[in-house]
Enzyme design. Structure first.
Site, PDB file in Angstrom:
ATOM      1  N   ASP A   1      79.534  23.975  67.263  1.00  0.00           N
ATOM      2  CA  ASP A   1      80.842  22.787  67.269  1.00  0.00           C
ATOM      3  C   ASP A   1      81.562  23.042  68.676  1.00  0.00           C
ATOM      4  O   ASP A   1      82.437  22.170  69.167  1.00  0.00           O
ATOM      5  CB  ASP A   1      81.991  22.900  66.155  1.00  0.00           C
ATOM      6  N   SER A   2      81.001  24.010  69.428  1.00  0.00           N
ATOM      7  CA  SER A   2      81.502  24.181  70.958  1.00  0.00           C
ATOM      8  C   SER A   2      81.053  22.821  71.710  1.00  0.00           C
ATOM      9  O   SER A   2      81.337  22.642  72.617  1.00  0.00           O
ATOM     10  CB  SER A   2      80.851  25.244  71.794  1.00  0.00           C
TER      11      SER A   2
ATOM     12  N   ASP B   1      76.617  24.301  62.938  1.00  0.00           N
ATOM     13  CA  ASP B   1      77.842  24.479  62.610  1.00  0.00           C
ATOM     14  C   ASP B   1      78.517  23.384  61.641  1.00  0.00           C
ATOM     15  O   ASP B   1      78.500  22.142  61.875  1.00  0.00           O
ATOM     16  CB  ASP B   1      78.937  24.477  63.737  1.00  0.00           C
TER      17      ASP B   1
ATOM     18  N   LYS C   1      76.288  27.001  59.571  1.00  0.00           N
ATOM     19  CA  LYS C   1      77.066  28.151  60.062  1.00  0.00           C
ATOM     20  C   LYS C   1      78.664  27.900  59.535  1.00  0.00           C
ATOM     21  O   LYS C   1      79.009  26.615  59.873  1.00  0.00           O
ATOM     22  CB  LYS C   1      77.022  28.552  61.429  1.00  0.00           C
TER      23      LYS C   1
ATOM     24  N   GLU D   1      82.780  29.539  59.390  1.00  0.00           N
ATOM     25  CA  GLU D   1      83.689  30.424  60.145  1.00  0.00           C
ATOM     26  C   GLU D   1      84.812  30.991  58.827  1.00  0.00           C
ATOM     27  O   GLU D   1      84.957  30.390  58.235  1.00  0.00           O
ATOM     28  CB  GLU D   1      84.509  29.986  61.183  1.00  0.00           C
TER      29      GLU D   1
ATOM     30  N   GLU E   1      82.219  37.340  66.621  1.00  0.00           N
ATOM     31  CA  GLU E   1      82.717  36.892  68.253  1.00  0.00           C
ATOM     32  C   GLU E   1      83.770  37.743  68.602  1.00  0.00           C
ATOM     33  O   GLU E   1      84.896  37.764  67.942  1.00  0.00           O
ATOM     34  CB  GLU E   1      82.757  35.484  68.134  1.00  0.00           C
TER      35      GLU E   1
HETATM   36  O1  KIV Z   1      80.344  26.575  68.209  1.00  0.00           O
HETATM   37  C1  KIV Z   1      79.499  27.597  68.970  1.00  0.00           C
HETATM   38  O2  KIV Z   1      78.888  27.319  70.031  1.00  0.00           O
HETATM   39  C2  KIV Z   1      79.620  29.025  68.396  1.00  0.00           C
HETATM   40  C3  KIV Z   1      79.195  30.079  69.141  1.00  0.00           C
HETATM   41  C4  KIV Z   1      80.249  30.556  70.107  1.00  0.00           C
HETATM   42  C5  KIV Z   1      78.740  31.241  68.365  1.00  0.00           C
HETATM   43  O3  KIV Z   1      80.057  29.178  67.138  1.00  0.00           O
END
Ligand code: KIV
Length: 277
Positions: free
Chosen positions: A53-54, A96, A126, A128, A195
């Protein structure tokens, strides 16, 4: 997922990741958000591609990851999966789950994880968080969807922390993180991203778990590493934390190429006769 054919490398599965940890082989993961980059990453041999989600920061230009929606993640994930399928199909694709797609209730989490898995052929999602998302992780893994956890600095909680500083420097937060990692493993996760936490703590977490840890700013003792592709390729000059190793300076390369193009167009030296019909 297709069966590997004779001329193709086997697809990286959750089982293979576990074997890699047991054999002491490090896992190399990078983010990607589009078809072209996913093709390059897959043929370059990364073990896993994270549709992070970056994308909210480096693709869409937001300040945080919070605005990302499930449909936007699916859009990026579809492009990445198409890219991997156009190459060796080796890399595992992890997507994500965006902010508020799993925090409301376990039912909501299962529905959204299912939607992400159903709309394309990715391998895992993924999420968090620690204890607070354990029930959702368990329900999602129970129905057969692999989950990668994410602890330490969790960008979806940035307004709670107030900064992107290193997490778990104090004993209490470190103790909590270790406990959360064990809970997420027990809930069924197949790997956990750590992280921006001290190397020593990341080493301790990695040794305490059977499943692999994948670090970003968490030192060399993790079982694998992940970086945001835009950072490691030097596509942006503003964001340069110490944990990012820049393997290229693509921003300068692109800038110079575009300047040359502009000069050629303005001077009428592009297109040439050979470049015309
Ligand atoms: O969204 C992302 O790119 C991430 C990485 C920083 C692990 O969660």
């Amino acid at each position: 997922m297709n069966q590997p054919s004779a001329n193709k490398l086997p697809h990286v599965t959750t089982r293979r990741m576990l074997d890699m940890k047991q054999r002491g082989e490090k896992i190399a993961m990078l983010t990607a958000y589009d078809y072209t980059m996913a093709r390059i990453l897959d043929r370059s041999g990364v073990d896993a591609i994270l549709v992070g989600d970056s994308a909210s920061n480096v693709f869409a230009g937001h300040n945080t990851t919070l605005p990302m929606t499930v449909d936007e993640m699916i859009y990026h994930a579809k492009a990445v999966v198409r890219g991997v399928h156009a190459e060796t199909r080796r890399a595992m694709v992890v997507v994500d789950m965006p902010f508020m797609s799993y925090q409301l209730s376990s039912e909501d989490a299962v529905r959204n994880a299912g939607k992400i898995m159903k709309e394309h052929e990715c391998d895992a999602v993924k999420m968090e968080g620690g204890k607070v998302i354990a029930e959702a992780v368990k329900r999602i893994t129970d129905i057969g969807i692999p989950v990668m956890g994410h602890l330490g600095l969790m960008p979806q909680s940035i307004y709670k922390y107030g900064s992107y500083k290193v997490r778990a420097m104090e004993d209490e937060e470190a103790r909590q993180l270790l406990e959360d990692a064990k809970i997420i493993e027990e809930s069924g996760a197949f790997a956990i991203v750590l992280e921006k936490i001290p190397s020593k703590l990341a080493g301790e977490v990695s040794r305490s778990l059977t499943i692999p840890t994948i670090g970003i700013g968490a030192g060399p003792e993790c079982d694998g590493q992940v970086l945001v592709i835009n950072d490691m390729l030097g596509l942006s000059n503003e964001f340069r934390p110490r944990f990012v190793r820049r393997y290229a300076d693509l921003s300068s390369v692109i800038e110079q190429a575009v300047k040359n193009y502009v000069i050629d167009v303005r001077s009428n030296s592009f297109p040439s006769e050979e470049e015309s019909y």
